[in-house]
Scaffold this active site. Sequence first.
Site, PDB file in Angstrom:
ATOM      1  NE  ARG A 100      -0.841  -2.232   3.226  1.00  0.00           N
ATOM      2  CZ  ARG A 100      -1.812  -2.439   4.099  1.00  0.00           C
ATOM      3  NH1 ARG A 100      -2.039  -1.589   5.069  1.00  0.00           N
ATOM      4  NH2 ARG A 100      -2.537  -3.508   4.026  1.00  0.00           N
ATOM      5  CG  ASP A 105      -2.505   0.443  11.378  1.00  0.00           C
ATOM      6  OD1 ASP A 105      -3.572   0.407  10.725  1.00  0.00           O
ATOM      7  OD2 ASP A 105      -1.553  -0.322  11.153  1.00  0.00           O
TER       8      ASP A 105
HETATM    9  N1  A4P Z   1      -9.348  -1.041  12.309  1.00  0.00           N
HETATM   10  C1  A4P Z   1      -9.614  -1.548  13.533  1.00  0.00           C
HETATM   11  N2  A4P Z   1      -8.849  -1.006  14.463  1.00  0.00           N
HETATM   12  C2  A4P Z   1      -8.055  -0.106  13.821  1.00  0.00           C
HETATM   13  C3  A4P Z   1      -7.043   0.790  14.277  1.00  0.00           C
HETATM   14  N3  A4P Z   1      -6.694   0.842  15.571  1.00  0.00           N
HETATM   15  N4  A4P Z   1      -6.415   1.565  13.339  1.00  0.00           N
HETATM   16  C4  A4P Z   1     -10.066  -1.462  11.101  1.00  0.00           C
HETATM   17  C5  A4P Z   1      -6.763   1.489  12.031  1.00  0.00           C
HETATM   18  N5  A4P Z   1      -7.735   0.661  11.541  1.00  0.00           N
HETATM   19  C6  A4P Z   1      -8.361  -0.134  12.435  1.00  0.00           C
HETATM   20  O1  A4P Z   1      -7.737  -1.960   7.932  1.00  0.00           O
HETATM   21  C7  A4P Z   1      -8.858  -2.816   8.010  1.00  0.00           C
HETATM   22  C8  A4P Z   1      -9.823  -2.280   9.039  1.00  0.00           C
HETATM   23  O2  A4P Z   1      -9.199  -2.229  10.310  1.00  0.00           O
HETATM   24  C9  A4P Z   1     -10.276  -0.854   8.834  1.00  0.00           C
HETATM   25  O3  A4P Z   1     -11.407  -0.808   8.026  1.00  0.00           O
HETATM   26  C10 A4P Z   1     -10.570  -0.347  10.237  1.00  0.00           C
HETATM   27  O4  A4P Z   1     -11.963  -0.194  10.457  1.00  0.00           O
HETATM   28  P1  A4P Z   1      -7.062  -1.700   6.545  1.00  0.00           P
HETATM   29  O5  A4P Z   1      -5.948  -0.739   6.801  1.00  0.00           O
HETATM   30  O6  A4P Z   1      -8.073  -1.346   5.552  1.00  0.00           O
HETATM   31  O7  A4P Z   1      -6.553  -3.177   6.136  1.00  0.00           O
HETATM   32  P2  A4P Z   1      -5.133  -3.809   6.340  1.00  0.00           P
HETATM   33  O8  A4P Z   1      -4.202  -2.764   6.852  1.00  0.00           O
HETATM   34  O9  A4P Z   1      -4.765  -4.551   5.129  1.00  0.00           O
HETATM   35  O10 A4P Z   1      -5.432  -4.888   7.438  1.00  0.00           O
HETATM   36  P3  A4P Z   1      -5.036  -4.825   8.929  1.00  0.00           P
HETATM   37  O11 A4P Z   1      -5.381  -6.144   9.506  1.00  0.00           O
HETATM   38  O12 A4P Z   1      -5.550  -3.597   9.570  1.00  0.00           O
HETATM   39  O13 A4P Z   1      -3.467  -4.766   8.813  1.00  0.00           O
HETATM   40  P4  A4P Z   1      -2.525  -3.782   9.584  1.00  0.00           P
HETATM   41  O14 A4P Z   1      -2.495  -4.227  10.980  1.00  0.00           O
HETATM   42  O15 A4P Z   1      -2.839  -2.402   9.262  1.00  0.00           O
HETATM   43  O16 A4P Z   1      -1.155  -4.176   8.927  1.00  0.00           O
HETATM   44  N6  A4P Z   1       4.614  -5.025   7.355  1.00  0.00           N
HETATM   45  C11 A4P Z   1       5.510  -4.095   7.712  1.00  0.00           C
HETATM   46  N7  A4P Z   1       6.820  -4.400   7.739  1.00  0.00           N
HETATM   47  N8  A4P Z   1       5.102  -2.825   8.032  1.00  0.00           N
HETATM   48  C12 A4P Z   1       3.783  -2.458   8.024  1.00  0.00           C
HETATM   49  O17 A4P Z   1       3.457  -1.298   8.310  1.00  0.00           O
HETATM   50  N9  A4P Z   1       1.483  -3.184   7.684  1.00  0.00           N
HETATM   51  C13 A4P Z   1       0.581  -4.118   7.410  1.00  0.00           C
HETATM   52  C14 A4P Z   1      -0.849  -3.824   7.584  1.00  0.00           C
HETATM   53  C15 A4P Z   1       0.981  -5.468   7.014  1.00  0.00           C
HETATM   54  N10 A4P Z   1       2.402  -5.685   6.999  1.00  0.00           N
HETATM   55  C16 A4P Z   1       3.284  -4.728   7.342  1.00  0.00           C
HETATM   56  C17 A4P Z   1       2.816  -3.439   7.672  1.00  0.00           C
HETATM   57 MG    MG Z   2      -4.347  -0.938   8.651  1.00  0.00          MG
END
Ligand code: A4P
Ligand code: MG
Length: 170
Positions: A100, A105
């Site tokens: 992305r 977050d």
């Molecule tokens: N959501 C719930 N809680 C929160 C929060 N505290 N902050 C919901 C933000 N969003 C939150 O997020 C999906 C849903 O999470 C949102 O609709 C919101 O209502 P998204 O950003 O659309 O989807 P995503 O990011 O693909 O999934 P997810 O599970 O949120 O992943 P993460 O935790 O954001 O991780 N590797 C490295 N090295 N560095 C990174 O920054 N980031 C990710 C994404 C994966 N691998 C990575 C990194």
């Molecule tokens: Mg996220």
Amino acid sequence: VAHNGSPQNRAYIGLGSNLADPQAQIMRALGALDRLPGTRVVARSGLYVSRPLADLPQPDYLNAVATVDTALAPHRLLHEMQRIEREQGRVPGGERWAARTIDLDLLIYGQSVIRSASLSVPHPGLSQRDFVLQPLAELAPGLDVPSLGKVHSLLESCPRRGLRRFEASR
Ligand code: A4P
Ligand code: MG
């Protein structure tokens, strides 16, 4: 208490990017966060290079954390963060953990513990992610993360995945 009388809450926001000039994406998102109503970015960590979670075949990420003082309520702040993601060309509805341009977050919001359908705070991945805890420790090592404990203790027990400090190119 802010200018407009709303109470200020200290929040920490994680920023990540692995597409389309990650350094510029993070700087642009920091500027956009600072322009939100009732909101100031009061500090930001250094930038860190990290490998994609689950060793997915993607470019490495650039990660950072910002300290934000805000009068916006948590769900409203999340909504604004998602608007910033869209404005920076984030394609919604992709696969989980897809590459992305920018990911914002909401890591911590004051002392709040929130478990709603759209928002979990503290962020569920926080204690397992060195790319979150290392920059957070840089900003606030003694911070008590609601329900989890001190940032420096969390960092000590977090799995290390070869995080390294990014050397600024400009
Ligand atoms: N959501 C719930 N809680 C929160 C929060 N505290 N902050 C919901 C933000 N969003 C939150 O997020 C999906 C849903 O999470 C949102 O609709 C919101 O209502 P998204 O950003 O659309 O989807 P995503 O990011 O693909 O999934 P997810 O599970 O949120 O992943 P993460 O935790 O954001 O991780 N590797 C490295 N090295 N560095 C990174 O920054 N980031 C990710 C994404 C994966 N691998 C990575 C990194
Ligand atoms: Mg996220």
